[in-house]
Each structure stands twice: as structure tokens, then as C-alpha cells.
Design an enzyme around this catalytic site. Sequence first.
Site, mmCIF file in Angstrom:
data_model
loop_
_atom_site.group_PDB
_atom_site.id
_atom_site.type_symbol
_atom_site.label_atom_id
_atom_site.label_comp_id
_atom_site.label_asym_id
_atom_site.label_seq_id
_atom_site.Cartn_x
_atom_site.Cartn_y
_atom_site.Cartn_z
ATOM 1 N N CYS A 52 6.865 -11.420 -32.581
ATOM 2 C CA CYS A 52 7.096 -11.183 -31.180
ATOM 3 C C CYS A 52 5.522 -11.413 -29.944
ATOM 4 O O CYS A 52 4.989 -11.144 -31.047
ATOM 5 C CB CYS A 52 8.055 -10.602 -30.148
ATOM 6 S SG CYS A 52 8.237 -9.773 -28.542
ATOM 7 N N THR A 91 4.814 -9.173 -27.789
ATOM 8 C CA THR A 91 4.658 -8.214 -27.746
ATOM 9 C C THR A 91 4.407 -7.551 -29.111
ATOM 10 O O THR A 91 2.807 -6.719 -28.917
ATOM 11 C CB THR A 91 6.128 -7.157 -27.920
ATOM 12 O OG1 THR A 91 6.452 -7.062 -26.683
ATOM 13 C CG2 THR A 91 5.636 -5.190 -27.398
ATOM 14 N N HIS A 98 0.341 -8.975 -28.737
ATOM 15 C CA HIS A 98 -0.787 -7.549 -27.690
ATOM 16 C C HIS A 98 -0.798 -6.548 -28.585
ATOM 17 O O HIS A 98 -2.136 -6.014 -28.776
ATOM 18 C CB HIS A 98 0.476 -7.394 -26.447
ATOM 19 C CG HIS A 98 1.037 -8.366 -25.885
ATOM 20 N ND1 HIS A 98 -0.441 -8.560 -24.666
ATOM 21 C CD2 HIS A 98 2.025 -9.067 -25.461
ATOM 22 C CE1 HIS A 98 -0.071 -9.218 -23.762
ATOM 23 N NE2 HIS A 98 1.483 -10.224 -24.177
ATOM 24 N N CYS A 118 21.446 9.391 -19.179
ATOM 25 C CA CYS A 118 20.911 9.175 -17.580
ATOM 26 C C CYS A 118 22.202 8.979 -16.993
ATOM 27 O O CYS A 118 23.021 8.304 -17.565
ATOM 28 C CB CYS A 118 20.335 8.925 -17.696
ATOM 29 S SG CYS A 118 20.014 7.169 -18.663
ATOM 30 N N CYS A 177 18.202 1.841 -18.716
ATOM 31 C CA CYS A 177 17.862 3.366 -18.840
ATOM 32 C C CYS A 177 16.531 3.741 -18.436
ATOM 33 O O CYS A 177 15.447 3.053 -19.292
ATOM 34 C CB CYS A 177 18.053 3.587 -20.840
ATOM 35 S SG CYS A 177 17.662 5.274 -21.315
ATOM 36 N N ILE A 229 11.106 -18.070 -25.395
ATOM 37 C CA ILE A 229 12.611 -17.779 -24.919
ATOM 38 C C ILE A 229 12.830 -18.602 -23.313
ATOM 39 O O ILE A 229 13.437 -18.881 -22.881
ATOM 40 C CB ILE A 229 11.960 -16.617 -24.345
ATOM 41 C CG1 ILE A 229 11.878 -15.378 -25.555
ATOM 42 C CG2 ILE A 229 12.720 -15.818 -22.741
ATOM 43 C CD1 ILE A 229 11.158 -14.357 -25.066
ATOM 44 N N ASP A 255 5.748 -26.445 -18.111
ATOM 45 C CA ASP A 255 4.853 -25.969 -19.248
ATOM 46 C C ASP A 255 3.080 -26.941 -18.958
ATOM 47 O O ASP A 255 2.892 -27.772 -18.185
ATOM 48 C CB ASP A 255 4.297 -25.662 -20.698
ATOM 49 C CG ASP A 255 3.998 -24.107 -20.939
ATOM 50 O OD1 ASP A 255 3.171 -24.401 -20.697
ATOM 51 O OD2 ASP A 255 5.030 -23.631 -21.381
ATOM 52 N N LEU A 300 11.930 -12.939 -15.678
ATOM 53 C CA LEU A 300 10.959 -12.380 -17.030
ATOM 54 C C LEU A 300 9.408 -12.262 -17.521
ATOM 55 O O LEU A 300 9.806 -11.574 -18.179
ATOM 56 C CB LEU A 300 12.376 -13.442 -18.156
ATOM 57 C CG LEU A 300 11.912 -12.818 -19.959
ATOM 58 C CD1 LEU A 300 12.915 -11.263 -19.618
ATOM 59 C CD2 LEU A 300 12.143 -13.527 -20.651
ATOM 60 N N ILE A 313 6.205 -11.762 -17.563
ATOM 61 C CA ILE A 313 5.234 -10.529 -17.819
ATOM 62 C C ILE A 313 3.750 -11.169 -17.014
ATOM 63 O O ILE A 313 3.083 -11.625 -18.171
ATOM 64 C CB ILE A 313 4.988 -9.997 -18.409
ATOM 65 C CG1 ILE A 313 6.941 -9.416 -18.974
ATOM 66 C CG2 ILE A 313 4.255 -8.341 -18.291
ATOM 67 C CD1 ILE A 313 6.742 -8.052 -19.941
ATOM 68 N N ILE A 321 14.121 -8.952 -14.809
ATOM 69 C CA ILE A 321 14.565 -9.065 -15.797
ATOM 70 C C ILE A 321 14.245 -7.699 -17.119
ATOM 71 O O ILE A 321 12.889 -8.583 -17.763
ATOM 72 C CB ILE A 321 15.075 -10.452 -16.640
ATOM 73 C CG1 ILE A 321 16.034 -11.174 -15.423
ATOM 74 C CG2 ILE A 321 16.359 -10.716 -18.114
ATOM 75 C CD1 ILE A 321 17.900 -10.663 -15.138
#
Length: 344
Positions: free
Chosen positions: A42, A44, A47, A100, A111, A179, A199, A266, A268, A290
Site C-alpha cells: 500500500c 502507507t 510512507h 464509542c 470510530c 485506487i 493524471d 480520498l 491525502i 472518505i
Amino acid sequence: MTNMMKALVKTKPEVGLWMERVPVPEIGPNDVLIRVRKSAICGTDVHIWNWDQWAEKTIPVPMVVGHEFMGEVVEVGPAVSKHHVGERVSGEGHIVCGKCRNCRAGRGHLCRNTLGVGVNRPGSFAEFVCLPEYNVVSIPDDVPDEIAAIFDPFGNAVHTALSFDLVGEDVLVTGAGPIGIMGAMVAKRCGARKVVITDINPVRLDLARKLGIDHVVDASKEKLADVMRVIGMTEGFDVGLEMSGAAPAFRDMIDKMNNGGKIAILGIAPAGFEIDWNKVIFKMLNLKGIYGREMFETWYKMIAFVQGGLDLSPIITHRIGIDDFRDGFEAMRSGNSGKVVMDW
């Protein structure tokens, strides 16, 4: 079963990941232990590999990372009733508190106390991963292993795309990463009239074309207004799916939306940026942030899309063995790949 396993670990606060021997996770009464068959990389994880500012302040070291996977159940806790040894599964990577207001109302994706697999707790770049029973998702026999391994990002695309009605609408997708492309595919599948994706990366634009997106725009060479005119659009886009996190793309999207248009966001951004809020107000746009997947409505929808014939396999451009993980990360870091799936 041995009590040690191979895993990709962030062992040091610097660039890279390292293959280590670590203990197999111990399960609690409500947990499921899964032998990982395939893992996907991913953004992430990139990163975390790069050890950028976000990773430095977010990831405890050492940490087994990764959260996109599929595998087979090998052990269940004594209180587990919905899953069994030998079952093919994937899993929701957001662990929610269940206590919660949003969790108790059935809105787990909202959450406030969410923990991320491979971010806040040991992840799936390992021979085994442990998840609460609640987070484990059964995979039907007609869904291939490698497709199940990318359900996490596909879920992001489905959640984003299905935020608003798409039937007969003109849809703009900014960002042709995996994505974004999958979001455009979902929009087409749901009956959108015109689907346009933008793009500036030629490799990703070519991938979008290969996956059947009709209107693919290189924003570094073409003006979106000119493309809209050529394809017969006169009033702007009804729905926007912002997947890029790029300020110029988001500003262009706002400018090209029809009055009353709806934007699901979505992407970031690496840093904050300004937009023209007067356009948002006077065009009466609806902006929705999202994050992740709706639990578990998005999972039901994405399984149904695949079972209904939506072919995601071309989005996987690299299939490698886990020992070649460095090659996989290099492909992802280059920006010139689709999804990278690693076989354990």
C-alpha cells in the site's frame, strides 16, 4: 507449528524494511490466527519504508507492517464461532473500539479510536497475522487469492465511488493510481454516463486505458475543458472522486463541477493547500471526506462486484515472491506500477 516466523519489520527509524524472525502472534479468546498467502503493498507502506514525517510520528519501532493480505485460518480462539480452520479469508485493517457512539450505532468506519493493522499493531507482512474475529472476512471460492489480497484498496475505491448516486451521471476522477482507476471502473459498472480520469503520469494513464476507462486525460498536456467539449459535456461534472491529493487536480475538479455537484475526497495531500471556497459555496457543492471502508457494507459490495464479473487482475502489474520485497517497494516508490502482490 513453530513459534517463530518471517516478517517484514520496521526495526530502525530510517529508510527501509528488514526481513526478521519474530514470534508468531499469540491469539486471545476472540481472535483468529491467519497464515498469510499473499500480501500487497500500500502507499502507507511506502510512507513507512521512506520514513517520512508522517511515519516518524506515527509508527512505533519495531513494528511488523503491512495490512493488505489474504490467507487461511490456522487457529481460532475459544470464543470464535464464525470462522474455522482452513477457511480462506481477508481482513478489515481498521480495528475499532466497539464502544464509542459511532461503533454502537453501526458506523464502525467512523470510530474515533481506530487502530491500524501494520501501523498501530503488528501487520500482515508476515507468515501469520492475528485479527479479532469481527475483522475477519470470508472469501468465496470464486474470488482469486491475488484479488482478495487487494480488497483493502479496492474497498477504498468502492467506498469513495458509492458515496453518491452514479447512474446516468458524469463522473470526474482525479488521480490514476490503482485506487483511482478502480474507482473509475466502479463508476462505469454502476451506470455512469461519462467517466473521465486525469493524471500526469503516463504509465498510470496507460494502465487506465488498458482497464477500459474511456476518457483518459494527461493533465500536463491537455486542458480538461477541451476534453469536456469534445465528448459533448456542456454543464460540468455531477460527481467527482478526488484520489490524487494534488492541489492543482482538486482545484480543477472544483472548477469543472456542475452546480450542485458532489465530491468524494480520498486523496491525502502532503501539505495543506488553498481552494476557492467561493466556488464551493456559490456552486453549492457537496464535499465528503472518505477514510477506509464502511464496515462491512463496502466488503459485501466489493465481493459482489468481483463475483459479478469486474476484472481487477490487470491492476496488478507486479507479482513477486516475498524474498524479492525490495523490488516490489522499488516499483511502488517509482510511481510506475499498479498494485504489487507478494507471495509468501
